[in-house]
Write an enzyme that holds these catalytic residues in place. Structure first.
Site, PDB file in Angstrom:
ATOM      1  N   TRP A  87       0.832  -1.205   0.000  1.00 12.03           N
ATOM      2  CA  TRP A  87       0.000   0.000   0.000  1.00 12.03           C
ATOM      3  C   TRP A  87       0.866   1.254   0.000  1.00 12.03           C
ATOM      4  O   TRP A  87       2.010   1.233   0.437  1.00 12.03           O
ATOM      5  CB  TRP A  87      -0.926   0.004   1.217  1.00 12.03           C
ATOM      6  CG  TRP A  87      -0.223   0.103   2.546  1.00 12.03           C
ATOM      7  CD1 TRP A  87       0.274  -0.921   3.292  1.00 12.03           C
ATOM      8  CD2 TRP A  87       0.065   1.312   3.284  1.00 12.03           C
ATOM      9  NE1 TRP A  87       0.866  -0.433   4.439  1.00 12.03           N
ATOM     10  CE2 TRP A  87       0.743   0.924   4.469  1.00 12.03           C
ATOM     11  CE3 TRP A  87      -0.188   2.665   3.054  1.00 12.03           C
ATOM     12  CZ2 TRP A  87       1.173   1.845   5.422  1.00 12.03           C
ATOM     13  CZ3 TRP A  87       0.253   3.587   4.011  1.00 12.03           C
ATOM     14  CH2 TRP A  87       0.917   3.177   5.180  1.00 12.03           C
ATOM     15  N   GLU A 131       7.028   8.298  14.098  1.00 14.24           N
ATOM     16  CA  GLU A 131       7.257   7.688  12.791  1.00 14.24           C
ATOM     17  C   GLU A 131       8.112   8.582  11.900  1.00 14.24           C
ATOM     18  O   GLU A 131       8.920   8.104  11.104  1.00 14.24           O
ATOM     19  CB  GLU A 131       5.915   7.402  12.096  1.00 14.24           C
ATOM     20  CG  GLU A 131       5.040   6.358  12.780  1.00 14.24           C
ATOM     21  CD  GLU A 131       5.549   4.939  12.601  1.00 14.24           C
ATOM     22  OE1 GLU A 131       6.551   4.739  11.878  1.00 14.24           O
ATOM     23  OE2 GLU A 131       4.957   4.021  13.192  1.00 14.24           O
ATOM     24  N   GLU A 135       8.824   1.717   6.418  1.00 13.49           N
ATOM     25  CA  GLU A 135       8.473   2.572   7.552  1.00 13.49           C
ATOM     26  C   GLU A 135       8.190   4.010   7.122  1.00 13.49           C
ATOM     27  O   GLU A 135       7.366   4.697   7.732  1.00 13.49           O
ATOM     28  CB  GLU A 135       9.621   2.565   8.574  1.00 13.49           C
ATOM     29  CG  GLU A 135       9.769   1.273   9.360  1.00 13.49           C
ATOM     30  CD  GLU A 135       8.746   1.156  10.476  1.00 13.49           C
ATOM     31  OE1 GLU A 135       8.185   2.193  10.887  1.00 13.49           O
ATOM     32  OE2 GLU A 135       8.506   0.024  10.923  1.00 13.49           O
ATOM     33  N   HIS A 150       4.604   5.355   6.852  1.00 11.98           N
ATOM     34  CA  HIS A 150       3.758   5.532   8.034  1.00 11.98           C
ATOM     35  C   HIS A 150       3.624   7.001   8.421  1.00 11.98           C
ATOM     36  O   HIS A 150       2.523   7.522   8.584  1.00 11.98           O
ATOM     37  CB  HIS A 150       4.329   4.735   9.212  1.00 11.98           C
ATOM     38  CG  HIS A 150       4.416   3.270   8.941  1.00 11.98           C
ATOM     39  ND1 HIS A 150       5.083   2.400   9.778  1.00 11.98           N
ATOM     40  CD2 HIS A 150       3.933   2.506   7.919  1.00 11.98           C
ATOM     41  CE1 HIS A 150       4.998   1.172   9.290  1.00 11.98           C
ATOM     42  NE2 HIS A 150       4.312   1.215   8.161  1.00 11.98           N
ATOM     43  N   GLU A 165       9.002  -2.850  17.820  1.00 11.77           N
ATOM     44  CA  GLU A 165       8.066  -3.031  16.709  1.00 11.77           C
ATOM     45  C   GLU A 165       6.734  -3.587  17.204  1.00 11.77           C
ATOM     46  O   GLU A 165       5.672  -3.209  16.695  1.00 11.77           O
ATOM     47  CB  GLU A 165       8.663  -3.963  15.652  1.00 11.77           C
ATOM     48  CG  GLU A 165       9.880  -3.406  14.932  1.00 11.77           C
ATOM     49  CD  GLU A 165       9.527  -2.402  13.832  1.00 11.77           C
ATOM     50  OE1 GLU A 165       8.375  -1.951  13.766  1.00 11.77           O
ATOM     51  OE2 GLU A 165      10.417  -2.073  13.041  1.00 11.77           O
ATOM     52  N   THR A 200       4.826  -0.683  18.895  1.00  7.53           N
ATOM     53  CA  THR A 200       4.183   0.224  17.944  1.00  7.53           C
ATOM     54  C   THR A 200       2.986  -0.444  17.276  1.00  7.53           C
ATOM     55  O   THR A 200       2.004   0.220  16.950  1.00  7.53           O
ATOM     56  CB  THR A 200       5.179   0.722  16.882  1.00  7.53           C
ATOM     57  OG1 THR A 200       5.841  -0.391  16.289  1.00  7.53           O
ATOM     58  CG2 THR A 200       6.215   1.643  17.492  1.00  7.53           C
ATOM     59  N   ASP A 211       2.097  -3.619   9.239  1.00 12.01           N
ATOM     60  CA  ASP A 211       3.508  -3.489   8.868  1.00 12.01           C
ATOM     61  C   ASP A 211       4.405  -3.706  10.082  1.00 12.01           C
ATOM     62  O   ASP A 211       5.420  -4.423  10.017  1.00 12.01           O
ATOM     63  CB  ASP A 211       3.790  -2.095   8.301  1.00 12.01           C
ATOM     64  CG  ASP A 211       3.272  -1.902   6.887  1.00 12.01           C
ATOM     65  OD1 ASP A 211       2.796  -2.874   6.280  1.00 12.01           O
ATOM     66  OD2 ASP A 211       3.358  -0.760   6.393  1.00 12.01           O
ATOM     67  N   GLU A 212       4.039  -3.065  11.184  1.00  7.82           N
ATOM     68  CA  GLU A 212       4.859  -3.169  12.397  1.00  7.82           C
ATOM     69  C   GLU A 212       4.926  -4.611  12.894  1.00  7.82           C
ATOM     70  O   GLU A 212       5.973  -5.055  13.384  1.00  7.82           O
ATOM     71  CB  GLU A 212       4.298  -2.260  13.498  1.00  7.82           C
ATOM     72  CG  GLU A 212       4.135  -0.788  13.120  1.00  7.82           C
ATOM     73  CD  GLU A 212       5.450  -0.053  12.932  1.00  7.82           C
ATOM     74  OE1 GLU A 212       6.510  -0.703  12.865  1.00  7.82           O
ATOM     75  OE2 GLU A 212       5.416   1.191  12.854  1.00  7.82           O
ATOM     76  N   HIS A 244       7.418  -6.519  10.801  1.00  2.49           N
ATOM     77  CA  HIS A 244       8.779  -6.140  11.179  1.00  2.49           C
ATOM     78  C   HIS A 244       9.169  -6.771  12.521  1.00  2.49           C
ATOM     79  O   HIS A 244      10.307  -7.229  12.695  1.00  2.49           O
ATOM     80  CB  HIS A 244       8.895  -4.617  11.259  1.00  2.49           C
ATOM     81  CG  HIS A 244       8.590  -3.941   9.956  1.00  2.49           C
ATOM     82  ND1 HIS A 244       8.299  -2.590   9.863  1.00  2.49           N
ATOM     83  CD2 HIS A 244       8.527  -4.423   8.685  1.00  2.49           C
ATOM     84  CE1 HIS A 244       8.079  -2.292   8.585  1.00  2.49           C
ATOM     85  NE2 HIS A 244       8.209  -3.371   7.865  1.00  2.49           N
TER      86      HIS A 244
END
Length: 331
Positions: A33, A76, A113, A116, A166, A169, A198-199, A202
């Protein structure tokens, strides 16, 4: 052999596997995305109508919510600090060819990252609920002030930190998204939830890095883990400050907001530690040295100890007035 050389040898031994980690835990640029997927299209005739919709939905969100969202966004956006820090870690050799596995990982992780802060910053700007200039001043301060997470150039400590942070978050963004959805703000909820996803990817990657290091060098890895927990895992934005304010003060006040909202709490800190202990199977590690054995015992007992401490902890119920959030954000 000096410990530093052992760490470098382990990082070099794992480096050929990093390409596989990238395929497993990161998403190609063409498939992932992008911020514009969640924001009004400035080329569309409906752009202003969609902005008005964002501004209308934003009115339903309370003061502590906006403070938390702003601080999450600023955190971020301090990405340049995090990338430069990781690129300097022992074994991540950005100067030994562009194809070095670890430096490729850091660049690709940074690229993911970077989206974000981009999407959240644009949302804040369009919402009309915050003083963007004050937000920008705080962001500039945070990048300029840097941070000290207690890891030095040690890859073992850095991977403990990123494994922990990670997931923290992930929890924060996910809960902010839940609060937004409860207030009928579906677009912001989607942004926060996809960032949280995403976090989590990671987190799973860095958690795996530590697991593999434990197979190569369990003694030093356990000692590094214990050292990080003794220092305490500080948040990346622990030097957060407002314009004219002292370093760290705004972070303390923001932390109280996050605690009041239940976005990130002392209990979450304990739960993350327990999850890492369990995944890395500390209790099952064999043939540890005496010092590593003591470190393992400390880590195994630490969640219960922190639980007792947290039950006595108190946080401020007083609502600090931040320069970030405008008067019309006081709902």
């Amino acid at each position: 052999m000096p410990e530093k050389n052992i760490r470098l040898e382990v990082m070099q031994a794992i480096e050929p596997k990093v390409e596989g980690f990238m395929k497993e835990f990161l998403i190609p640029t063409e498939e992932i995305w992008q911020p514009t997927d969640f924001l009004p299209d400035s080329q569309s005739d409906k752009f202003f109508d969609e902005v008005e919709e964002i501004r209308g939905e934003a009115k339903e969100l309370g003061y502590d919510f906006w403070v938390t969202l702003v601080a999450d966004t600023i955190t971020e956006e301090a990405l340049p600090t995090y990338e430069s820090w990781l690129m300097d870690v022992e074994g991540i050799d950005q100067h030994n060819g562009k194809e070095n596995g670890w430096s490729k990982w850091v660049r690709a992780w940074t690229a993911e990252e970077n989206r974000h802060g981009d999407v959240l910053n644009k949302y804040l700007y369009l919402s009309g609920r915050v003083n963007m200039r004050e937000v920008e001043i705080t962001t500039q301060h945070l990048i300029s002030d840097g941070f000290d997470i207690g890891t030095d150039r040690d890859p073992y400590k850095n991977f403990v930190y990123t494994s922990f942070q990670e997931l923290a978050t992930n929890i924060s963004h996910k809960r902010v998204g839940k609060l937004a959805r409860q207030k009928g703000n579906k677009s912001l909820a989607k942004m926060c939830n996809i960032i949280a996803g995403d976090e989590m990817r990671h987190h799973l990657a860095y958690r795996e890095f530590v697991k593999i290091i434990l197979e190569h060098d369990p003694n030093n890895m356990v000692l590094a883990f214990a050292d990080m927990m003794k220092r305490k895992i500080v948040m990346p934005a622990h030097f957060l400050r407002e314009s004219g304010g002292s370093i760290g003060l705004a972070f303390e006040q923001f932390s109280d907001c996050a605690q009041r909202l239940g976005v990130y709490t002392a209990q979450d800190y304990i739960d993350i530690l327990q999850k890492l202990n369990d995944y890395w199977q500390l209790g099952s590690l064999q043939s540890l040295s005496d010092t590593a054995e003591k470190a393992r015992d400390y880590l195994m007992k630490l969640p219960e100890r922190l639980q007792r401490i947290s039950e006595r902890m108190k946080f401020s119920e007083e609502q600090h007035t931040f320069k970030w959030v405008t008067a019309n954000g006081m709902l």
